[in-house]
Design an enzyme around this catalytic site. Structure first.
Site, PDB file in Angstrom:
ATOM      1  CE  LYS A 110      16.878 -21.958 -33.273  1.00 24.92           C
ATOM      2  NZ  LYS A 110      15.957 -22.112 -34.425  1.00 24.92           N
ATOM      3  NE  ARG A 152       5.635 -26.535 -40.104  1.00 24.69           N
ATOM      4  CZ  ARG A 152       6.715 -26.679 -39.349  1.00 24.69           C
ATOM      5  NH1 ARG A 152       7.550 -27.642 -39.614  1.00 24.69           N
ATOM      6  NH2 ARG A 152       6.943 -25.872 -38.341  1.00 24.69           N
ATOM      7  CB  SER A 195      14.099 -29.706 -39.321  1.00 25.91           C
ATOM      8  OG  SER A 195      14.062 -29.134 -40.597  1.00 25.91           O
TER       9      SER A 195
HETATM   10  O1  PNS Z   1      13.716 -22.677 -39.541  1.00 29.82           O
HETATM   11  P1  PNS Z   1      13.628 -21.860 -38.305  1.00 29.82           P
HETATM   12  O2  PNS Z   1      14.624 -22.346 -37.274  1.00 29.82           O
HETATM   13  O3  PNS Z   1      12.230 -21.768 -37.762  1.00 29.82           O
HETATM   14  O4  PNS Z   1      14.082 -20.370 -38.726  1.00 29.82           O
HETATM   15  C1  PNS Z   1      14.135 -19.355 -37.770  1.00 29.82           C
HETATM   16  C2  PNS Z   1      14.778 -18.079 -38.315  1.00 29.82           C
HETATM   17  C3  PNS Z   1      16.135 -18.364 -38.926  1.00 29.82           C
HETATM   18  C4  PNS Z   1      13.886 -17.473 -39.398  1.00 29.82           C
HETATM   19  C5  PNS Z   1      14.897 -17.081 -37.124  1.00 29.82           C
HETATM   20  O5  PNS Z   1      15.510 -17.728 -36.061  1.00 29.82           O
HETATM   21  C6  PNS Z   1      15.677 -15.816 -37.460  1.00 29.82           C
HETATM   22  O6  PNS Z   1      15.244 -14.998 -38.243  1.00 29.82           O
HETATM   23  N1  PNS Z   1      16.869 -15.659 -36.837  1.00 29.82           N
HETATM   24  C7  PNS Z   1      17.719 -14.511 -37.053  1.00 29.82           C
HETATM   25  C8  PNS Z   1      17.751 -13.594 -35.829  1.00 29.82           C
HETATM   26  C9  PNS Z   1      16.718 -12.495 -35.939  1.00 29.82           C
HETATM   27  O7  PNS Z   1      16.627 -11.770 -36.916  1.00 29.82           O
HETATM   28  N2  PNS Z   1      15.900 -12.386 -34.892  1.00 29.82           N
HETATM   29  C10 PNS Z   1      14.844 -11.403 -34.810  1.00 29.82           C
HETATM   30  C11 PNS Z   1      13.635 -11.832 -35.602  1.00 29.82           C
HETATM   31  S1  PNS Z   1      12.249 -11.851 -34.619  1.00 29.82           S
END
Ligand code: PNS
Length: 163
Positions: A43, A94, A132
């Site tokens: 990202k 939110r 963010s």
């Molecule tokens: O703050 P964000 O970027 O919205 O957080 C996203 C997050 C970290 C919660 C999500 O990208 C995540 O859980 N990533 C880990 C990979 C994973 O477990 N993917 C499958 C879940 S559907």
């Protein structure tokens, strides 16, 4: 009573006042809160995972409820959650626009790990539009973000984006 550990995951790139509000609420609901900072190099985060962790550590009060630990994670969130002994994932909601994404993630995580529950907390109304992504955009374009992030984060944004 068994200890209730919760995991609040995110990119935290960077930490906002909205995150801090969710952290404060979550600390009233659990005995131990682990902030799980995603190592998301694909990202292209503005801040390294070490910088993001430092921002959180510097801005989470030491006396506001359950103790907080800040850890980085990669791989599946449910694997990390179970590894640290938690069965609760906390996410902030939110606006309705968050719902679709959060709903899909919560159901996928439940499919992967049925014992792990996702709990949604509503941020304060005044933070309902703070993300963010928007904070970075406003800061990049020279706008004032000092009421949306802790002061040190606003400074770090200015340094990173306007050096
Ligand atoms: O703050 P964000 O970027 O919205 O957080 C996203 C997050 C970290 C919660 C999500 O990208 C995540 O859980 N990533 C880990 C990979 C994973 O477990 N993917 C499958 C879940 S559907």
């Amino acid at each position: 009573m068994t200890e209730k550990t919760a995991v609040y995951p995110g990119s935290f790139d960077p930490l906002t006042n909205g995150h801090l509000d969710i952290i404060a609420r979550a600390r009233r609901l659990c005995d131990r809160l682990i902030l799980a900072v995603l190592v998301n190099d694909e990202k292209k985060p503005l801040f390294t995972v070490e910088e993001r962790i430092a921002m959180i550590c510097d801005n989470v009060a030491s006396d506001g409820g359950a103790p907080v630990e800040v850890l980085e994670f990669s791989g599946l969130l449910v694997d990390f959650t179970q590894r640290v002994g938690a069965r609760m994932i906390v996410r902030g909601l939110r606006a309705v626009s968050d719902f679709e994404y959060e709903f899909q993630m919560a159901l996928m995580n439940r499919r992967l790990a049925p014992a792990v529950e996702t709990v949604f907390l509503m941020a304060k109304e005044e933070y309902s539009y703070v993300s963010s992504r928007l904070v970075k955009e406003v800061a990049r374009l020279g706008g004032d973000v000092t009421s949306l992030t802790p002061p040190a984060v606003a400074d770090a944004l200015a340094r990173r984006l306007h050096r």
